[in-house]
Design a protein around this motif. Structure first.
Motif, PDB file in Angstrom:
ATOM      1  N   CYS A 168       0.840  -1.190   0.000  1.00 34.69           N
ATOM      2  CA  CYS A 168       0.000   0.000   0.000  1.00 34.69           C
ATOM      3  C   CYS A 168       0.884   1.253   0.000  1.00 34.69           C
ATOM      4  CB  CYS A 168      -0.900  -0.009   1.226  1.00 34.69           C
ATOM      5  SG  CYS A 168      -1.917   1.463   1.388  1.00 34.69           S
ATOM      6  N   GLY A 169       0.483   2.267  -0.780  1.00 35.01           N
ATOM      7  CA  GLY A 169       1.237   3.501  -0.838  1.00 35.01           C
ATOM      8  C   GLY A 169       0.979   4.399   0.360  1.00 35.01           C
ATOM      9  N   ILE A 170      -0.039   4.097   1.164  1.00 36.83           N
ATOM     10  CA  ILE A 170      -0.370   4.918   2.327  1.00 36.83           C
ATOM     11  C   ILE A 170       0.289   4.363   3.594  1.00 36.83           C
ATOM     12  CG2 ILE A 170      -2.240   5.825   3.773  1.00 36.83           C
ATOM     13  CD1 ILE A 170      -2.270   6.969   0.933  1.00 36.83           C
ATOM     14  N   CYS A 171       0.037   3.089   3.892  1.00 42.84           N
ATOM     15  CA  CYS A 171       0.531   2.514   5.157  1.00 42.84           C
ATOM     16  C   CYS A 171       1.730   1.588   4.976  1.00 42.84           C
ATOM     17  CB  CYS A 171      -0.587   1.784   5.877  1.00 42.84           C
ATOM     18  SG  CYS A 171      -1.164   0.296   5.026  1.00 42.84           S
ATOM     19  N   SER A 172       2.121   1.307   3.743  1.00 42.51           N
ATOM     20  CA  SER A 172       3.258   0.453   3.374  1.00 42.51           C
ATOM     21  C   SER A 172       3.099  -0.999   3.828  1.00 42.51           C
ATOM     22  CB  SER A 172       4.583   1.031   3.887  1.00 42.51           C
ATOM     23  OG  SER A 172       4.665   0.914   5.293  1.00 42.51           O
ATOM     24  N   GLN A 179      -7.564   2.712   7.089  1.00 43.93           N
ATOM     25  CA  GLN A 179      -8.174   1.802   6.121  1.00 43.93           C
ATOM     26  C   GLN A 179      -8.898   2.552   4.996  1.00 43.93           C
ATOM     27  OE1 GLN A 179     -11.054  -0.944   7.687  1.00 43.93           O
ATOM     28  NE2 GLN A 179     -11.028  -2.184   5.862  1.00 43.93           N
ATOM     29  N   GLU A 180      -9.617   3.615   5.295  1.00 44.22           N
ATOM     30  CA  GLU A 180     -10.356   4.337   4.264  1.00 44.22           C
ATOM     31  C   GLU A 180      -9.401   4.967   3.244  1.00 44.22           C
ATOM     32  OE1 GLU A 180     -13.609   4.174   3.759  1.00 44.22           O
ATOM     33  OE2 GLU A 180     -13.618   2.802   5.468  1.00 44.22           O
ATOM     34  N   LYS A 181      -8.334   5.575   3.714  1.00 43.41           N
ATOM     35  CA  LYS A 181      -7.342   6.175   2.803  1.00 43.41           C
ATOM     36  C   LYS A 181      -6.667   5.092   1.968  1.00 43.41           C
ATOM     37  CE  LYS A 181      -6.243  10.168   5.662  1.00 43.41           C
ATOM     38  NZ  LYS A 181      -5.225  10.829   6.479  1.00 43.41           N
ATOM     39  N   CYS A 182      -6.397   3.966   2.605  1.00 44.53           N
ATOM     40  CA  CYS A 182      -5.771   2.851   1.892  1.00 44.53           C
ATOM     41  C   CYS A 182      -6.691   2.312   0.798  1.00 44.53           C
ATOM     42  CB  CYS A 182      -5.399   1.734   2.855  1.00 44.53           C
ATOM     43  SG  CYS A 182      -4.128   2.191   4.041  1.00 44.53           S
ATOM     44  N   PRO A 233       0.914  -4.844   3.037  1.00 44.46           N
ATOM     45  CA  PRO A 233       0.141  -5.484   1.979  1.00 44.46           C
ATOM     46  C   PRO A 233      -1.336  -5.097   2.132  1.00 44.46           C
ATOM     47  CG  PRO A 233       1.599  -7.067   3.013  1.00 44.46           C
ATOM     48  CD  PRO A 233       1.664  -5.817   3.823  1.00 44.46           C
ATOM     49  N   PRO A 234      -2.082  -5.006   1.042  1.00 47.50           N
ATOM     50  CA  PRO A 234      -3.475  -4.546   1.110  1.00 47.50           C
ATOM     51  C   PRO A 234      -4.359  -5.375   2.052  1.00 47.50           C
ATOM     52  CG  PRO A 234      -2.756  -4.657  -1.170  1.00 47.50           C
ATOM     53  CD  PRO A 234      -1.659  -5.223  -0.336  1.00 47.50           C
ATOM     54  N   GLU A 235      -4.027  -6.638   2.244  1.00 50.15           N
ATOM     55  CA  GLU A 235      -4.809  -7.488   3.143  1.00 50.15           C
ATOM     56  C   GLU A 235      -4.709  -7.028   4.602  1.00 50.15           C
ATOM     57  OE1 GLU A 235      -2.258  -9.042   1.208  1.00 50.15           O
ATOM     58  OE2 GLU A 235      -3.607  -9.456  -0.450  1.00 50.15           O
ATOM     59  N   TYR A 236      -3.640  -6.293   4.923  1.00 52.46           N
ATOM     60  CA  TYR A 236      -3.402  -5.864   6.294  1.00 52.46           C
ATOM     61  C   TYR A 236      -3.693  -4.387   6.541  1.00 52.46           C
ATOM     62  CZ  TYR A 236      -1.154 -10.370   6.720  1.00 52.46           C
ATOM     63  OH  TYR A 236      -0.904 -11.706   6.725  1.00 52.46           O
ATOM     64  N   CYS A 237      -4.183  -3.686   5.526  1.00 52.85           N
ATOM     65  CA  CYS A 237      -4.473  -2.254   5.670  1.00 52.85           C
ATOM     66  C   CYS A 237      -5.506  -1.980   6.768  1.00 52.85           C
ATOM     67  CB  CYS A 237      -4.976  -1.673   4.356  1.00 52.85           C
ATOM     68  SG  CYS A 237      -3.677  -1.438   3.127  1.00 52.85           S
ATOM     69  N   GLU A 238      -6.408  -2.920   6.994  1.00 53.92           N
ATOM     70  CA  GLU A 238      -7.441  -2.708   8.023  1.00 53.92           C
ATOM     71  C   GLU A 238      -6.839  -2.584   9.420  1.00 53.92           C
ATOM     72  OE1 GLU A 238      -9.752  -6.423   9.187  1.00 53.92           O
ATOM     73  OE2 GLU A 238      -8.935  -6.982   7.228  1.00 53.92           O
ATOM     74  N   PHE A 239      -5.621  -3.051   9.622  1.00 51.90           N
ATOM     75  CA  PHE A 239      -4.978  -2.984  10.927  1.00 51.90           C
ATOM     76  C   PHE A 239      -4.100  -1.742  11.092  1.00 51.90           C
ATOM     77  CE2 PHE A 239      -5.441  -7.550   9.925  1.00 51.90           C
ATOM     78  CZ  PHE A 239      -6.408  -7.847  10.865  1.00 51.90           C
ATOM     79  N   SER A 240      -3.977  -0.950  10.045  1.00 58.20           N
ATOM     80  CA  SER A 240      -3.079   0.199  10.097  1.00 58.20           C
ATOM     81  C   SER A 240      -3.723   1.427  10.728  1.00 58.20           C
ATOM     82  CB  SER A 240      -2.605   0.545   8.688  1.00 58.20           C
ATOM     83  OG  SER A 240      -3.686   1.040   7.922  1.00 58.20           O
ATOM     84  N   GLY A 241      -5.047   1.477  10.735  1.00 58.43           N
ATOM     85  CA  GLY A 241      -5.729   2.642  11.271  1.00 58.43           C
ATOM     86  C   GLY A 241      -6.070   3.658  10.202  1.00 58.43           C
TER      87      GLY A 241
END
Length: 186
Positions: free
Chosen positions: A9-13, A25-28, A15-23
């Motif tokens: 992911c270009g936002i949280c760096s 998620q909407e931006k990702c 993998p897209p499957e784990y973006c929900e754990f980054s805080g």
């Protein structure tokens, strides 16, 4: 063998499957939709999610598959059975009003079992104390259960007062017992 290409992911760096754990998620999600629409469709497609929810089933202890609806029915049946057991327990339990002699002509009256019928014992003890102008308190008995101790012989009046104030206590479930002090002779 060629190395596997990973998408981050270009936002949280992550993998897209784990973006929900980054805080974030909407931006990702927005970034993924803009830069990799095919991956976004695979992950967040509404049709796939709806079909997945319809197919959800769980296995019970016997190994057979059961749908969510049967699980909800089973839970409600278990809840009804639990409430029925509690109601039977209430109807089979007893409220015991016991007159216990102390020294000379003094006695106390104990009430045991009111808590099973959802009566607040402290409020009841206070009401008894005010009604009869005597001492009344909640104490533990020998079995480490709460009971109300009223100073004086008020067993008949307590019977009537319990029936008048707490309609959930059936008249048939109230017992009046008299316990006399044993004489200490040889």
């Amino acid at each position: 063998m060629e190395p596997r290409k990973m998408l981050y992911c270009g936002i949280c760096s992550m993998p897209p499957e784990y973006c929900e754990f980054s805080g974030t998620q909407e931006k990702c999600k927005e970034w993924l939709k803009l830069h990799h629409e095919d991956v976004y469709d695979d992950m967040y497609s509404v049709q796939d999610v709806g079909q997945g929810v319809e197919k959800v089933s769980l296995e019970d202890a016997s190994g057979e598959k059961r749908s969510d609806r049967t699980l909800v029915k089973d839970k409600s049946a278990k809840l009804e059975a639990k409430l029925e057991r509690e109601n039977k327990k209430k109807m089979s339990s007893r409220v015991i009003i016991k007159r216990v002699e102390r020294t000379k002509r003094k006695c106390v009256t104990t009430i045991h079992g009111l808590d099973i019928f959802d009566v607040d014992l402290k409020k009841a003890a206070k009401m008894f104390a005010n009604k009869f102008a005597c001492g009344s308190s909640v104490a533990k008995n020998n079995q480490n259960q709460d009971e109300i101790v009223v100073q004086g012989d008020f067993s008949d009046e307590l019977f009537d007062l319990i029936l008048a104030n707490w309609s959930q206590v059936p008249e048939d479930n109230i017992d009046i017992v008299e316990e006399k002090k044993k004489k200490g002779g040889n």
